[in-house]
Design a protein around this motif. Structure first.
Motif, PDB file in Angstrom:
ATOM      1  N   ARG A 149       0.838  -1.204   0.000  1.00 51.75           N
ATOM      2  CA  ARG A 149       0.000   0.000   0.000  1.00 51.75           C
ATOM      3  C   ARG A 149       0.868   1.247   0.000  1.00 51.75           C
ATOM      4  N   VAL A 150       0.438   2.240  -0.759  1.00 50.96           N
ATOM      5  CA  VAL A 150       1.097   3.540  -0.841  1.00 50.96           C
ATOM      6  C   VAL A 150       0.204   4.556  -0.141  1.00 50.96           C
ATOM      7  N   LYS A 194       0.836  13.050   4.719  1.00 53.06           N
ATOM      8  CA  LYS A 194       0.207  14.262   5.247  1.00 53.06           C
ATOM      9  C   LYS A 194      -1.267  14.052   5.566  1.00 53.06           C
ATOM     10  N   THR A 195      -1.953  13.253   4.744  1.00 49.13           N
ATOM     11  CA  THR A 195      -3.392  13.057   4.936  1.00 49.13           C
ATOM     12  C   THR A 195      -3.729  11.717   5.578  1.00 49.13           C
ATOM     13  N   GLY A 196      -2.796  10.769   5.498  1.00 51.09           N
ATOM     14  CA  GLY A 196      -3.074   9.432   5.998  1.00 51.09           C
ATOM     15  C   GLY A 196      -3.891   8.582   5.052  1.00 51.09           C
ATOM     16  N   GLN A 197      -4.130   9.072   3.849  1.00 47.00           N
ATOM     17  CA  GLN A 197      -4.944   8.344   2.886  1.00 47.00           C
ATOM     18  C   GLN A 197      -4.113   7.346   2.089  1.00 47.00           C
ATOM     19  N   CYS A 198      -4.674   6.162   1.855  1.00 49.86           N
ATOM     20  CA  CYS A 198      -4.056   5.179   0.976  1.00 49.86           C
ATOM     21  C   CYS A 198      -4.346   5.580  -0.463  1.00 49.86           C
ATOM     22  N   THR A 199      -3.307   5.775  -1.262  1.00 52.70           N
ATOM     23  CA  THR A 199      -3.471   6.267  -2.631  1.00 52.70           C
ATOM     24  C   THR A 199      -3.322   5.170  -3.679  1.00 52.70           C
ATOM     25  N   MET A 200      -2.789   3.997  -3.297  1.00 53.34           N
ATOM     26  CA  MET A 200      -2.599   2.932  -4.271  1.00 53.34           C
ATOM     27  C   MET A 200      -2.413   1.610  -3.540  1.00 53.34           C
ATOM     28  N   ARG A 259      10.534   3.853  -8.822  1.00 54.25           N
ATOM     29  CA  ARG A 259      10.099   2.480  -8.688  1.00 54.25           C
ATOM     30  C   ARG A 259      10.076   2.008  -7.255  1.00 54.25           C
ATOM     31  N   ILE A 260       9.334   0.945  -7.064  1.00 56.40           N
ATOM     32  CA  ILE A 260       9.240   0.236  -5.796  1.00 56.40           C
ATOM     33  C   ILE A 260       9.774  -1.169  -6.036  1.00 56.40           C
ATOM     34  N   VAL A 261      10.604  -1.653  -5.131  1.00 55.74           N
ATOM     35  CA  VAL A 261      11.099  -3.031  -5.200  1.00 55.74           C
ATOM     36  C   VAL A 261      10.610  -3.767  -3.959  1.00 55.74           C
ATOM     37  N   LYS A 298       9.883  -8.285  -6.950  1.00 53.01           N
ATOM     38  CA  LYS A 298       9.123  -7.600  -7.993  1.00 53.01           C
ATOM     39  C   LYS A 298       9.490  -6.122  -8.020  1.00 53.01           C
ATOM     40  N   VAL A 299       9.520  -5.564  -9.229  1.00 54.11           N
ATOM     41  CA  VAL A 299       9.801  -4.141  -9.436  1.00 54.11           C
ATOM     42  C   VAL A 299       8.550  -3.504 -10.014  1.00 54.11           C
ATOM     43  N   TRP A 300       8.106  -2.405  -9.404  1.00 59.94           N
ATOM     44  CA  TRP A 300       6.852  -1.748  -9.759  1.00 59.94           C
ATOM     45  C   TRP A 300       7.118  -0.303 -10.174  1.00 59.94           C
ATOM     46  N   ASP A 301       6.333   0.195 -11.091  1.00 60.88           N
ATOM     47  CA  ASP A 301       6.353   1.619 -11.419  1.00 60.88           C
ATOM     48  C   ASP A 301       5.661   2.377 -10.294  1.00 60.88           C
ATOM     49  N   ARG A 302       6.367   3.322  -9.692  1.00 60.54           N
ATOM     50  CA  ARG A 302       5.808   3.992  -8.517  1.00 60.54           C
ATOM     51  C   ARG A 302       4.577   4.834  -8.848  1.00 60.54           C
ATOM     52  N   LYS A 303       4.533   5.416 -10.024  1.00 56.56           N
ATOM     53  CA  LYS A 303       3.407   6.292 -10.367  1.00 56.56           C
ATOM     54  C   LYS A 303       2.171   5.516 -10.797  1.00 56.56           C
ATOM     55  N   SER A 304       2.370   4.499 -11.645  1.00 59.64           N
ATOM     56  CA  SER A 304       1.216   3.787 -12.200  1.00 59.64           C
ATOM     57  C   SER A 304       0.857   2.532 -11.427  1.00 59.64           C
ATOM     58  N   GLY A 305       1.802   1.985 -10.670  1.00 62.12           N
ATOM     59  CA  GLY A 305       1.574   0.728  -9.985  1.00 62.12           C
ATOM     60  C   GLY A 305       1.785  -0.493 -10.861  1.00 62.12           C
TER      61      GLY A 305
END
Length: 305
Positions: A194-195, A199-205, A223-225, A234-241
């Motif tokens: 989860r991303v 600041k808001t505590g909201q889950c965005t992805m 990216r996220i690894v 796994k390697v993920w695109d941080r913006k698109s998921g």
């Protein structure tokens, strides 16, 4: 593409590395320094002193600090390897540690987070709030982020110990968390990443794709690894998921730790191996894998079997 370091006699729980060396901590109760280059990887120093597994570590030019299943934290000289201090306030295994220029933060199976002075090594604050083992922490600026088997992520003030925010969303216990000052990224036994907007505590992805516990992760601006008990990285695109790479078969057991630096990923596992993945040439998605290493949220180790 994948190269191996073998030398520990049991599971490798934690790693940290820079351009010249890798440090690793193991169930064999040692920390090993590896001299890294493209031709060979040689163990140049071994630290022994814990009476249990080395579950977590962090180093800089001054200190190597380790936490263990023996419930202690040892502070070592980064230059000489000599033991400087032993901290013994936790009542159960120390699962993660983070430090900056002034403070050391530790978390434990005893459900607490502790804040220590890095100058005197005295305990300054005990943070109570989690209802299960605190498996991972991260420190950025004056904010601590902790992740627990109770499904919660908590944000704390480093200087006062005050609870700032409580994030809920994971449906099972958390194993890992990273924080860069704006974004929190967490991995869980619910098999998701989860991303969060800090600041808001909201889950965005929410990222789905692992088939077992997400044990370890790190990220930079692109990216996220992630590493999992499903034995993949796994390697993920941080913006698109989007999942960019699915690295399989290098490890034959649970992945405990991953680190990312530019085009290099290094992983460690229960199978005793450290694997170096070098993507600096000849790989698709290269633009995603080569980036600014200065923007990394450095990895840390997490839940302990």
């Amino acid at each position: 593409m994948a190269r191996y370091i073998n030398g520990h006699s049991d599971s490798v729980y934690c790693i940290q590395f820079d351009k010249s060396r890798i440090l690793s901590g193991s169930r064999d109760r040692t920390v090993k320094f590896w001299d890294y280059d493209h031709q060979s990887q040689t163990c140049v120093r071994t630290l022994s002193g814990h009476a249990g597994s080395v579950l977590c570590l962090q180093y800089d030019d001054t200190y190597v600090i380790t936490g263990s299943s023996d419930a202690t934290i040892i502070v070592w000289s980064s230059q000489t390897g000599e033991r400087i201090a032993t901290l013994s306030a936790h009542s159960s295994p120390v699962l993660d540690i983070r430090f900056n220029k002034t403070h050391l933060v530790s978390c434990s199976k005893d459900c607490t987070v502790k804040i220590w002075s890095l100058k005197t090594f005295e305990l300054e604050h005990n943070l109570y709030g989690h209802q299960a083992a605190v498996n991972a922490i991260h420190l950025h600026g004056s904010t601590i982020v902790s992740a627990s088997g109770d499904n919660h992520i908590m944000m704390w003030d480093l200087h006062t110990g005050a609870l700032l925010r409580d994030l809920e969303g994971h449906t099972r216990g958390l194993a890992c968390v990273q924080f860069d000052g704006e974004t929190i990224i967490s991995g869980s036994n619910d098999r998701t990443i989860r991303v969060w907007d800090a600041k808001t505590g909201q889950c965005t992805m929410v990222l789905e794709g692992h088939t077992n516990l997400v044990r370890t992760l790190c990220f930079d601006d692109k990216r996220i690894v992630s590493g999992s008990y499903d034995q993949t990285i796994k390697v993920w695109d941080r913006k698109s998921g989007e999942m960019l790479l699915d690295l399989k078969e290098a490890h034959s057991s649970w992945v405990f730790s991953v680190g990312l630096d530019g085009g290099k990923i290094i992983s460690a596992s229960q199978d005793r191996k450290i694997v170096i993945w070098d993507f600096t040439s000849g790989v698709s998605n290269l633009d995603y894998l080569v980036g600014d290493a200065d923007n990394l949220a450095t990895p840390s180790p997490h839940t302990r079997p």
